[in-house]
Motif scaffolding. Structure first.
Motif, PDB file in Angstrom:
ATOM      1  N   TYR A  50       0.838  -1.194   0.000  1.00  0.00           N
ATOM      2  CA  TYR A  50       0.000   0.000   0.000  1.00  0.00           C
ATOM      3  C   TYR A  50       0.874   1.245   0.000  1.00  0.00           C
ATOM      4  CZ  TYR A  50      -3.320  -3.491   1.712  1.00  0.00           C
ATOM      5  OH  TYR A  50      -4.083  -4.618   1.849  1.00  0.00           O
ATOM      6  N   ASP A  54      -2.746   5.917   1.472  1.00  0.00           N
ATOM      7  CA  ASP A  54      -3.946   5.269   0.951  1.00  0.00           C
ATOM      8  C   ASP A  54      -4.674   4.510   2.047  1.00  0.00           C
ATOM      9  OD1 ASP A  54      -3.648   6.132  -1.638  1.00  0.00           O
ATOM     10  OD2 ASP A  54      -2.649   4.309  -2.342  1.00  0.00           O
ATOM     11  N   PRO A  55      -5.980   4.315   1.901  1.00  0.00           N
ATOM     12  CA  PRO A  55      -6.679   3.422   2.837  1.00  0.00           C
ATOM     13  C   PRO A  55      -6.143   2.007   2.712  1.00  0.00           C
ATOM     14  CG  PRO A  55      -8.095   4.017   0.985  1.00  0.00           C
ATOM     15  CD  PRO A  55      -6.877   4.876   0.888  1.00  0.00           C
ATOM     16  N   LYS A  56      -6.099   1.307   3.841  1.00  0.00           N
ATOM     17  CA  LYS A  56      -5.563  -0.054   3.876  1.00  0.00           C
ATOM     18  C   LYS A  56      -6.580  -0.933   4.598  1.00  0.00           C
ATOM     19  CE  LYS A  56      -1.034   2.085   4.389  1.00  0.00           C
ATOM     20  NZ  LYS A  56      -1.618   3.448   4.572  1.00  0.00           N
ATOM     21  N   ILE A  57      -7.369  -1.640   3.832  1.00  0.00           N
ATOM     22  CA  ILE A  57      -8.422  -2.482   4.400  1.00  0.00           C
ATOM     23  C   ILE A  57      -8.037  -3.946   4.231  1.00  0.00           C
ATOM     24  CG2 ILE A  57     -10.869  -3.055   4.400  1.00  0.00           C
ATOM     25  CD1 ILE A  57     -10.220  -0.158   5.194  1.00  0.00           C
ATOM     26  N   ASP A 115      -9.493  -2.128   9.268  1.00  0.00           N
ATOM     27  CA  ASP A 115      -8.872  -0.914   8.741  1.00  0.00           C
ATOM     28  C   ASP A 115      -7.533  -0.671   9.442  1.00  0.00           C
ATOM     29  OD1 ASP A 115      -8.149   1.590   7.865  1.00  0.00           O
ATOM     30  OD2 ASP A 115     -10.139   2.459   8.088  1.00  0.00           O
ATOM     31  N   SER A 117      -5.284   1.567   8.196  1.00  0.00           N
ATOM     32  CA  SER A 117      -4.775   2.737   7.473  1.00  0.00           C
ATOM     33  C   SER A 117      -3.808   3.574   8.288  1.00  0.00           C
ATOM     34  CB  SER A 117      -5.942   3.610   7.007  1.00  0.00           C
ATOM     35  OG  SER A 117      -6.815   2.886   6.157  1.00  0.00           O
ATOM     36  N   LYS A 118      -3.829   3.448   9.613  1.00  0.00           N
ATOM     37  CA  LYS A 118      -2.921   4.237  10.446  1.00  0.00           C
ATOM     38  C   LYS A 118      -1.463   3.796  10.305  1.00  0.00           C
ATOM     39  CE  LYS A 118      -6.351   5.552  13.922  1.00  0.00           C
ATOM     40  NZ  LYS A 118      -6.741   5.485  15.354  1.00  0.00           N
ATOM     41  N   THR A 120       1.447   3.983   8.373  1.00  0.00           N
ATOM     42  CA  THR A 120       1.887   4.818   7.253  1.00  0.00           C
ATOM     43  C   THR A 120       3.401   4.860   7.076  1.00  0.00           C
ATOM     44  OG1 THR A 120       1.896   6.775   8.671  1.00  0.00           O
ATOM     45  CG2 THR A 120      -0.144   6.311   7.460  1.00  0.00           C
ATOM     46  N   ALA A 501     -10.660   5.452  -3.502  1.00  0.00           N
ATOM     47  CA  ALA A 501     -10.601   4.335  -2.555  1.00  0.00           C
ATOM     48  C   ALA A 501     -11.349   3.125  -3.095  1.00  0.00           C
ATOM     49  CB  ALA A 501     -11.179   4.764  -1.209  1.00  0.00           C
TER      50      ALA A 501
END
Length: 628
Positions: A50, A54-57, A115, A117-118, A120, A501
């Protein structure tokens, strides 16, 4: 902590098998029984990784239907993102696993969205359950994380070049070959399929790309592929460097323009002096490709092939006209002349059909896939060609034809928007971007895209599609691009990021966030994927698969040949059916209708595991939008 390798080893994962044979009737099945399907782990994600912001699901899965239910496990309450090298947790995430996720109809799984997403900071990570029993593939967080798969996926067009030697250092060990289909009676002197004994029909049709797992080539589809590559370049030029490892790399021209020119040059050879464009070229099979010694045969010109070429020539002329590279201005002029010549022939001959490999045109045996189109799609080709020509030439005479054709498209008549009518949709978006375009067109398109496509996350694996069938991975990639286009149209409303997204959901699905836990590209272990495709359908059999080919993907319509299990000609051929349908892919939830096997007739693995330049170009277009 349980490592991912241990997970596969515990299931007895078989090694990579040899690739399958050509799409024809063979005296016996060339492969042993395909290995048993291996279930995905409980945690699936994008195996390449990722970008930081970006969002990471991550998907936590619990199968309740399909071949993998015996391996189902309960989700945990706590999950760690760990440093892949030190195994130390860097972040802790909680999942409300007490709330039962609904069953995803496409996969037969309960699917929870975790999620992360934090996370990074650039690095390499792995997701594990709190007790260490559930382990994901490793993944990277990095701004340039998608450049390696893009490079390998793009290089497959080089491997698909006909009449071009695959030599070191570009080809790599095990994948070299001499130039194919250049012998007597082959591409340099191909003859009309219906007149194979008439030397007067010989045409020089060298070049181009093998369309898929076999070596045939089709004008309609080659035109699509050239145009898609060029559109991808215009959407994000910075993604396309001069360093992708093809023979032209380092010449000062973006490699995508060099590769697209290889396809365009073949289309130019397919054009006659009267402007008409031949429909299809059938080539002999062999492994490696240079071993094919049989003759090459072509089908006659058709209106659809000629309009496809006209539109692609016109769009390409616009792209190369703006290129500062030496020779591109002259090439653009040649393309413009070819586009106008093709347009004139098509307008004079508006309904010339040719069905290849079909009794309707007495063409059985020419090519494999059917390239002729229905009236709606032919009208779409007319619209696209007129649209690009109107901008290229500035000639207002194209506008009435363009408007009349657009009025008959399902896009305007019924608000149709899907992954199949991309030719019309791309042309309409192109027209809407022109300074002289009426603002009503852009407003209509913005309303249409946002009405048909939601910026909200979808349940399950986050990849709703109209229908799943043969070539589903191409549909997934094109649908992802539709979401990107919706975001661009609605950027003023602040929806660009949510739509991006959603587009990323489709990219992550193709990279492993799916119920098979499979990155749907071949042999990508050296480029970041823990579980990529090891066996696929391909006429060119190599000991180790060439990296980067996008395979067709799950196909709930898969079935063995109708002759199975008892009517394939003799006991040996009947035995090739293996006595029962392979499940998967047969009889599974749609997204689990996939298996790694490369068998030809009568198991017909090409329905799920064959590559296609169409899938390839669609995937590259989606991916390139996220490459920095």
């Amino acid at each position: 902590m349980i490592r991912r390798a241990a997970f596969w080893a515990a299931l007895g994962l078989a090694g990579v098998a040899a690739c399958g044979g050509p799409k024809d009737v063979t005296p016996a099945n060339p492969l042993p029984r395909p290995a048993d399907a291996v279930p995905a782990p409980p945690i699936v994600l994008d195996q390449f990784g990722y970008r930081p912001d970006d969002p990471k699901i991550v998907r936590i899965r619990q199968p309740v239907a399909g071949f993998d239910t015996a391996w189902a496990s309960q989700p945990r309450m706590t999950y760690y993102v760990r440093d892949a090298k030190t195994e130390e947790p860097v972040r802790t995430f909680t999942l409300d696993a007490d709330v039962k996720a609904p069953i995803d109809a496409l996969s037969g799984d309960h699917v929870w969205a975790l999620d992360i997403s934090k996370v990074t900071a650039p690095g390499e990570y792995v997701v594990t359950s709190g007790d260490g029993a559930q382990v994901s593939a490793t993944f990277r967080v990095d701004a340039g994380v998608y450049k390696p798969p893009m490079r390998e996926a793009f290089r497959t067009f080089y491997y698909q070049r006909a009449g071009f030697a695959k030599s070191a250092p570009q080809a790599g060990a095990g994948w070299t070959d001499a130039a194919s289909h250049l012998g007597p009676g082959q591409d340099g002197e191909a003859r009309l399929f219906s007149a194979p004994d008439d030397a007067g029909t010989a045409r020089d049709l060298r070049g181009g790309w093998y369309d898929a797992g076999d070596y045939n080539q089709y004008t309609n589809w080659t035109a699509d592929q050239c145009r898609t590559l060029l559109i991808s370049y215009t959407e994000n030029p910075d993604a396309w460097g001069d360093d992708f490892g093809i023979p032209e790399s380092g010449n000062g021209v973006p490699d995508v323009l060099d590769e697209a020119k290889w396809g365009l040059d073949w289309l130019l050879r397919m054009q006659g002096k009267d402007g008409s464009v031949l429909s299809v070229l059938g080539r002999d099979s062999g492994s490696p490709p240079s071993a094919a010694k049989g003759p090459s045969r072509y089908g006659p010109a058709s209106t659809s092939a000629t309009l496809s070429a006209a539109g692609t020539f016109a769009f390409a002329a616009l792209v190369y006209r703006d290129s500062p590279a030496p020779g591109h201005a002259a090439y653009a002029e040649r393309l413009q002349a070819a586009a106008l010549s093709a347009w004139r022939w098509a307008e004079t001959n508006p309904a010339v059909l040719f069905y290849n490999n079909d009794a309707r045109s007495k063409s059985e045996g020419l090519g494999a896939g059917q390239q002729e189109v229905e009236p709606e799609y032919l009208n779409g080709k007319r619209y696209a060609a007129a649209a690009y020509l109107s901008v290229l030439t500035g000639d207002e005479a194209f506008l009435p034809v363009m408007d009349a054709a657009f009025a008959e498209t399902s896009m305007l008549r019924s608000g149709q928007l899907d992954a199949y009518r991309y030719e019309v949709q791309d042309a309409a978006l192109f027209v809407a971007r022109q300074a002289a375009s009426p603002p009503e067109l852009r407003a209509y398109l913005a309303d249409l895209y946002t009405a048909r496509l939601s910026p909200e996350a979808a349940p399950g694996y986050g990849v709703p599609v109209d229908v799943l069938h043969w070539g589903s991975n191409g549909v997934m990639a094109t649908t992802g691009t539709l979401y990107l286009q919706a975001g661009r149209l609605s950027a003023e409303a602040g929806l660009a990021a949510p739509y991006a997204a959603r587009a990323l959901d489709y990219l992550h699905y193709l990279h492993g966030a799916n119920p098979m836990g499979k990155a749907y590209l071949t042999n990508m272990g050296a480029f970041g994927a823990d579980s990529s495709v090891g066996t696929y359908y391909r006429t060119w059999r190599t000991d180790v698969p060439i990296p980067g080919f996008v395979v067709g993907g799950p196909n709930p319509g898969y079935d063995w040949d109708a002759c199975c299990p008892e009517s394939c000609g003799n006991e040996t051929l009947n035995a090739a059916c293996l006595g029962e349908r392979l499940s998967p892919p047969y009889g599974q939830p749609p997204l689990k209708s996939y298996r790694e096997f490369g068998d030809g007739w009568p198991l017909n693995s090409w329905q799920v595991s064959e590559n296609s330049n169409g899938y390839q170009a669609a995937y590259l277009r989606l991916l390139a939008n996220f490459v920095e």
